[in-house]
Design a protein around this motif. Sequence first.
Motif, PDB file in Angstrom:
ATOM      1  N   ALA A 338      12.133   8.041  -1.967  1.00  0.00           N
ATOM      2  CA  ALA A 338      11.059   8.296  -0.838  1.00  0.00           C
ATOM      3  C   ALA A 338      11.186   7.270   0.151  1.00  0.00           C
ATOM      4  O   ALA A 338      11.611   6.017  -0.018  1.00  0.00           O
ATOM      5  N   SER A 339      11.032   7.350   1.475  1.00  0.00           N
ATOM      6  CA  SER A 339      11.024   6.528   2.589  1.00  0.00           C
ATOM      7  C   SER A 339       9.728   5.961   2.805  1.00  0.00           C
ATOM      8  O   SER A 339       9.609   4.818   3.340  1.00  0.00           O
ATOM      9  N   GLU A 340       8.758   6.702   2.193  1.00  0.00           N
ATOM     10  CA  GLU A 340       7.106   6.242   2.418  1.00  0.00           C
ATOM     11  C   GLU A 340       6.380   7.213   1.427  1.00  0.00           C
ATOM     12  O   GLU A 340       6.591   8.195   1.223  1.00  0.00           O
ATOM     13  N   VAL A 341       5.379   6.364   0.914  1.00  0.00           N
ATOM     14  CA  VAL A 341       4.524   6.879  -0.082  1.00  0.00           C
ATOM     15  C   VAL A 341       3.178   6.472   0.342  1.00  0.00           C
ATOM     16  O   VAL A 341       2.995   5.193   0.746  1.00  0.00           O
ATOM     17  N   ARG A 342       2.341   7.283   0.484  1.00  0.00           N
ATOM     18  CA  ARG A 342       0.855   6.923   0.913  1.00  0.00           C
ATOM     19  C   ARG A 342      -0.262   7.403   0.069  1.00  0.00           C
ATOM     20  O   ARG A 342       0.224   8.742  -0.544  1.00  0.00           O
ATOM     21  N   ALA A 343      -1.236   6.982  -0.223  1.00  0.00           N
ATOM     22  CA  ALA A 343      -2.508   7.449  -1.106  1.00  0.00           C
ATOM     23  C   ALA A 343      -3.888   6.887  -0.438  1.00  0.00           C
ATOM     24  O   ALA A 343      -3.820   5.851   0.102  1.00  0.00           O
ATOM     25  N   GLY A 344      -4.783   7.795  -0.749  1.00  0.00           N
ATOM     26  CA  GLY A 344      -6.024   7.445  -0.087  1.00  0.00           C
ATOM     27  C   GLY A 344      -7.011   8.516  -0.325  1.00  0.00           C
ATOM     28  O   GLY A 344      -6.832   9.671  -0.899  1.00  0.00           O
ATOM     29  N   VAL A 345      -8.410   8.035  -0.100  1.00  0.00           N
ATOM     30  CA  VAL A 345      -9.351   8.826  -0.301  1.00  0.00           C
ATOM     31  C   VAL A 345     -10.397   8.978   1.122  1.00  0.00           C
ATOM     32  O   VAL A 345     -10.684   8.205   1.463  1.00  0.00           O
ATOM     33  N   SER A 346     -10.332  10.465   1.309  1.00  0.00           N
ATOM     34  CA  SER A 346     -11.422  10.702   2.536  1.00  0.00           C
ATOM     35  C   SER A 346     -12.483  10.996   2.051  1.00  0.00           C
ATOM     36  O   SER A 346     -12.713  12.119   1.433  1.00  0.00           O
ATOM     37  N   SER A 347     -13.450  10.207   2.224  1.00  0.00           N
ATOM     38  CA  SER A 347     -15.032  10.425   1.638  1.00  0.00           C
ATOM     39  C   SER A 347     -15.848  11.283   2.663  1.00  0.00           C
ATOM     40  O   SER A 347     -15.692  10.723   4.054  1.00  0.00           O
ATOM     41  N   MET A 348     -16.340  12.385   2.092  1.00  0.00           N
ATOM     42  CA  MET A 348     -17.487  13.245   2.984  1.00  0.00           C
ATOM     43  C   MET A 348     -18.375  13.491   2.254  1.00  0.00           C
ATOM     44  O   MET A 348     -18.666  13.078   1.053  1.00  0.00           O
ATOM     45  N   ALA A 349     -19.556  14.036   2.800  1.00  0.00           N
ATOM     46  CA  ALA A 349     -20.971  14.365   2.138  1.00  0.00           C
ATOM     47  C   ALA A 349     -20.875  15.231   0.987  1.00  0.00           C
ATOM     48  O   ALA A 349     -21.285  14.564  -0.357  1.00  0.00           O
ATOM     49  N   LEU A 350     -20.290  16.188   0.970  1.00  0.00           N
ATOM     50  CA  LEU A 350     -20.805  17.174  -0.033  1.00  0.00           C
ATOM     51  C   LEU A 350     -19.498  17.013  -1.124  1.00  0.00           C
ATOM     52  O   LEU A 350     -19.653  17.262  -2.491  1.00  0.00           O
TER      53      LEU A 350
END
Length: 929
Positions: A338-350
């Motif tokens: 891979a040339s790039e790997v990303r990870a994350g959490v987008s937090s929302m209300a429900l």
Amino acid sequence: MKVRSSSAIPLALLLGWVAMAGASAQQKTPRKPAAVVKQATSAAPEMKPIPISFERFVLPNGLTVIVHEDHKTPIVAVGVWYHVGSANETPGRTGFAHLFEHLMFNGSQHADTDWFEQMNEVGASANGTTDFDTTKYYQVVPSVALDRVLWLESDRMANLLPAVDQAKLDEQRKVVQNEKRQRENQPLARMGEVLTRGSYPAGHPYSWEPIGSMDDLNAATLDDVRAFFNTWYRPNNAVLVLSGDVTVAQAREKVARYFGNIPAGPPINRVKDWPARRTGDTRVQMDVQIANPILFKFWNVPGRNDPQIPMLKIAAETMGEGQSSFLHRRLVLERKLASEVRAGVSSMALGSIFQVNATARPGVGLDRLEAALDEEIAAYLRTGPTAEAVERYKRSRYAGTVRAQAGVLGLASRLAESELFAGDPGDDAARQQRTLAVTPAQAVAAARQWISEGALIVEARAVPKYAVSGAAVDRATKPAIGTMADFALPALQRATLSNGLKIALAERHDVPTVSMTMYFDGGALPDRNPASVGLSEGFSLTIAGTATRSRDDIATALERLGGSVYWTVAQEDTRYSMEALKANLDETLDLYADVLLNPTFPQDEWTRKQERFVRGYEESSLTPTGKFRRLAPRYVVGEDHPYAARLTPETIQKLTTADLRGFYERWVRPDNATLLVVGDTTLAELVPELERRLREWKAPSAPLPTKPALAPPERPAGPRVVLIDQPGAKSSIIKVLQAGGPRTDPDFEVRRVANTVLGGHFLSRLNMNLREQKGWSYGASSSIESAPLIGMIEAGGSVQADKTVDAMREIDREIREIATTRPPTDEEIAAAKNSLLLGLPAQLEGPGGMKGFYADSFEYGLPDDYWNGYVGRVQALTPDQVRSAARGLFRPKELTWIVIGDLSTIEADIRKLGLGEVEVVDAYGKRLR
């Protein structure tokens, strides 16, 4: 559109969330590459939650008010957060919350003019955003204008509907639809629809995009609009935040006066929690215009208030965010898949979304990449993050929290969201504590629970009794606006090190940070020889390793210290910058000096940089914006001019690390540099520390190289139109260009006022014509670039494809008329001055804001005290001076039009316009016809 995720390809981008007019209220501080020591010389300072002081009260009509006092700068952030987003819509009537974001900028009963005109009058930087859960309106205003803004905000809460007629509904519907069309030119334009429909079941409040569908927007009626407003945009469903130069007593009196007699709305029922956890995988394939495949994996996880969210965020960041993360190390550096790997959490209300995405290296198929990605995720879930990785994450976030104390609008946002989603403005500190308390074992346990299955793979009370209070507000007379004073920036303090390095310091002690930039008199092409293009790439390579530190050592230490070290190459100078927390200044200075003095220019890092450039070069040739940025300079200054030189894959692959080192050593020397410092330090404190680290850095015996005089731009023989094909484009980019002069030009200030009338702010002629009146564009503008020697003057924007020719005709007319038959009016000139001046105090917030003003002086050759007299000079410009400047703003016989769109539908009619000689070129500038 504010996004709460800090990593992966942002969910806001995938969904096409965009702010109404400007940057979001709260953004993550970019992680710039930096250097740090392998072993700390002292224990890192203890991290404790940083609470925000506030007072909360509720009016009898249900309006919740939060006040944060901060009297360092005479500004106040005023924000109204309505607890309504796309999650509160119904199928068949989607996009209403976002449509209201636009409608509520169009005036109310007693202020029936464009909101940005009202904000321009008071010098406010204004914005509005919509997401799944909330709609926010916020502005930063001089404190002398607080009454005016509260009067306006309360009027649109109380009296919006009398000002909304069919014409306004139709106008803003067109604007939103153009916004939607404009996004469709982007490679991942369909991702929002795929993500919402694929992640959530039918009927779930998150199962449609916040922008809504074209059909639903077309079907919206005035009755629909009135019903939606009367339900959701009422005081009992809103939080008003005042953050800045206002006392609690003032806030109580003013809010009660302006908002107290607005009736509450009906009781509101809302879903509180619905993560919609998936079982089994769903796979979607998309065909998009990108150079290399990207694999996305999404998992539905709990909502933002769930105690596992901090654990999942730490798991995501240590798994795949940053150069030292698990997946980056395994898939990018070691297995080279891979040339790039990303990870994350987008937090929302429900419910929130846990995301991992990986971009394949050239020649690597998605099947092979996915198999490897699955292997490495499974390996991470077996072992979990190291204690060191978790600590780095916490310190990085803590550093961002420290820096955020300087901005009243960011604090307002945190208070409002804590109130809306947790019922307590003070929950922000509790959230910090929850993050600080997470252990590696908790992080991996939460990840195992939620992302072991159910991926979308690509290829959304007892009601108190309310009553109005207070007398009716005077809506016939607007509160007066106070007089803005000129700046009084502190004088720069000067010193010189023993090696000749010049120091300039501006003290700023309100936030415990120190920011510095070393300016070298030599930019991207100081020898003016196009054959040298690309050598300046070596500057950023210094952060890839020193004699004693590897690239990973540097990146890891930076995260621990909460600092950054980075290079920026401009036309005429090169800047080496450092951001540090005061508590970690000593160690960060060690890193700063080491990267400056001991770079190794490692070959493996240079090879990776070459590969990344080649991939990015091909990517840019596929997008309209990439094509424009690559081709515009040659038409402004001339194809053979040094400023038109551009790096190509062929050129970069010929450059060696020895070439880069030679260029670096030729220009990076103390007798060619000045160090600008702004922040929580003094010369007495700083100079000895710099002397100790830099005294052995001596100028070489060879004389300082001189920059040859820069050739003037090549003026075209006549007007011309350059066409570039973007087959199937739903919108066209239209730009008209010419060369401009230096920032030091004595007429620059008056020309900027004239340009502001034409296209320099929201209320400008171009924007009001193409966006507000015609409905052809999401935004049109003009600009005069600030530059040391030669800048670019441009006008235009992105318009819907079938209006390309009409828009060119209108842009041409506006440019001609402002110089001839329709010069700037006194009213337009006053509005332009307001736009340029009244928002300036907000830009002074924190050390970084002050540094920006001094940086202009360094970068453009302006006097140190330039900004202290700027307000008075601009205010003193007469209408006749501005009208005279408008006559010379553009030179009609030297204009170059660049149009990027579907030529099969627009070329023939463009040729009939008679705007100049027409030529068609490809993405690399080669003439086709």
